[in-house]
Structures are given as C-alpha cells and as structure tokens.
Design an enzyme around this catalytic site. Sequence first.
Site: not given
Length: 442
Positions: A176, A230, A300
């Site tokens: 992340h 992401h 996610d």
Amino acid sequence: MSRRIRISGAECVLPSGLWKGDVLIEGGRILDLDPPASARADDVIQAAGLHLIPGVIDDQVHFREPGLTHKEDLATASAACAKGGVTTFFEMPNTKPTTTTVERLHEKLALAATKSVVNYAFYIGATPTNVEELKLARRTPGIKIFIGSSTGDLLVDEQAALEQIFAETTLPICAHCEDEATVRANAARLNGGSKVQDHSLIRDHKAAEIATRRALDLAYRHKHRFHVLHVSTAIETEIVADHRGLITAEACPHHLFFNVDDYDRLGTLIQMNPSIKTQDDVTALWKALRDGRIQVIATDHAPHTLEEKRQPYPKSPSGLPAVENSLALMLDAAHRGFCTIEEVVSWMCDAPARVWDLVGKGRIQPGYDADLVLVDLNKSQTIRNEDQLTKCGWSPWAGTTLTGWPVVTLVHGEVVFADGKVDTGHRGKEAIFDHSRGGFWG
C-alpha cells in the site's frame, strides 16, 4: 471412475481468444477441450448463449477474520465471492491479530479450510522487526507492506527496515503506497479534515507518487519483484511503465468507476485508502489497463457496517465491499465499450495468476483447475443492498443496473453458485504457489 462434467455449447474465453465448444471436467480439473461426442459425461451443463471464463482471482481482499467478524467473516465473504464469480481470493494481513508470523499464517489457512466456499490464500505482513518470519514463510502469495497508515505494528515507514525487507527476503512483495509524512502534513494543514471531500486532499496525488517512487527504487536496487496495489493516480501509471521485469500493478473498481465528484452523491460510502481521485485519473487508469502498464484488477474488498460508514468524517472508516459485484461491473464496462471480455479475463483471471505464480489457475486449458464461471452478457440486473451476501449488507453501487452477470460458478469442478444460490456446504482449497516461475514477466 471419477465423475465427469461436460459444459456444452459455451463461448469460451481462451488465452488465444474466443472459441465455441465443449469443455470436459474430471477430478476437479479441465480434462479436454472439444471432446468427442462419445466421451463419457456423468453430468452436462447446457451453456448455449453463455460465455465460459476462468474463475476470477482477487488478489486483494480484507475479510476481517479473526478480530472484526461483525463486519465480515470467511464464510460470508467467500459466499459473496462465489456469487460474484471469484473462485480464489488472497487476503490481507491486517486482521486482529495481524498475520505477521508463520504460525498465524498457518492458523488462517486452517480456519479457511473449514469455512471458505472458494479457494483461498493469505499474505504475510511485514513489520519493522519480523524479517526472520518473512524469510520462513512459504504457503503464501507474498509479503504485504503498508508504506502508509495501517493498524498495529504493520506500518513500515523507516528506510532501514524497508531496505532490509527488500534485501533479505525472496517472496514477491506488494505494498500500500501512500507516504505517511505527506498524509500527516496534509491532515495537519486541514486540521484533520471536516468533510469527506477533504479525504482526497489529505491522501492526495503527491502522497501516492512519493511512496510508489520510493517502493520502486527499492525494488530496482534490490532486484526484487514488486506489485503496486490499488494504483489511483495518473502519475503512478507513468511510473509503473518502467517495469524492468520486476514491477506489476493493479487497479480497483472504485478507482475506475468513481471520482471526487461522486462524494456529493455517496459521501463516506466511497471513502477509501488510497482516496478516490479525479476524472482525469480515472481516464488514465483505463488507458494504462488497455496498454498493459497496469496488469491486474482487484477489489480491495474492505467491508464496514453502514452504521460505521455513516459516521461524520473523519470518524468514518475507509473501505468498501466489492467482491460480489466486481466481475459484473467489468462485464458491464465491456457491454458499454470500455473494454472487451478478453481484456476482462486477462486483468481478473490470467494476470493475477501469473503475477503471483499461482499453480493451475487463470486459464481454460487442459490440466488447469476447473475453476470456471458461466456469464450471461445479456443479463441486466440492479444491485440492491438487500441482495448482498457480504455480511456488511451494502454496496456503493446499490441502485446501479449492470448488463453482464455471472450465473454459474464452479470451484474445482463443483457447482458452488447457480440459480441465484450459493452452496455454502462446499469447501475450497488452499491456493498453491510456485515462486520459481518468476512472476508476470518471467
């Protein structure tokens, strides 16, 4: 003799393209494509008018067990997966307790064996001090690092700790990527934020860019495979283009279908980390998917109760549920001309299997596992909160009508979803990885 199933007359999405014919399944695997009419079959699934695709592999989910099972658990989440055409999931380590030791990794695998309707895997999480555990881990897709806010001891922001993890471990790493210092400075400037629109100013483009550049620098110097989770900004799509045989990246449905203008309509329901960005960023993500700079789509999936989500910002938590509707969202995008069904299969099935060295999954090919989904590209259906199988019981896409839906899901050759119902008695299997394959570019 083991039971054989013939799927008859479907338009199959193969690595080589579309092909219409029959698929024969035996012992949980694909036995043959276009078998002779005389081939024995104990059951026949008539699939004329439908498309057959490999089961979706969602490489980024948060299923909340153990520790936060009022939001979700492995049984409810995996049932939602089966309904949505997701046949394998990889779950993140920020549960309570966190998955930061081999022992806890194995405990999660044992728990999933008793509860999960679909196939499962779990990342091991990095901390500033657990590099020896990361070296010992085997039954996992890889290592997850939170370079940005996280829970407990999972934040790894000190350079020395990051250098050690990239230098001394061999498993693929994902992260992340949001720069903690930037996020904190932005929050201080805005006094913590007073409205949900501030979330995209606190977790801004610069926070994502700085952390992604930092992670890629580590990967390049240590020659370590790295997956950017992401991606949310246009600048990141340019950064990850320099893959050097090491870098892969993914996008999530919320970053592909929402932008900052949607806060006015949906408020904290679309509060995410990384935050929702601008329409220009959305456009850039789609372009990067189409030209191959981004290889994977994952959800996610991060459920919270509506009561939690509807708290005033900044008390509201970040995250939204998506496994139940991600495939339908992408099939609808194909229906609307944003992409093709072959691209959807590449992004959601084939690419994640290749990125993570997943054995026997991601393709319709003899010898591969019979994790398969029949989809009806002409079926239109509206997403409704009351229909959701996820325990949190809502979707940010509620009220949206999509064209293109999964109608039958098979896991290892067994039907786990059909006629609108999930066989909750079925149990998936632990995903198997062969990291000697070398990943997507291997």
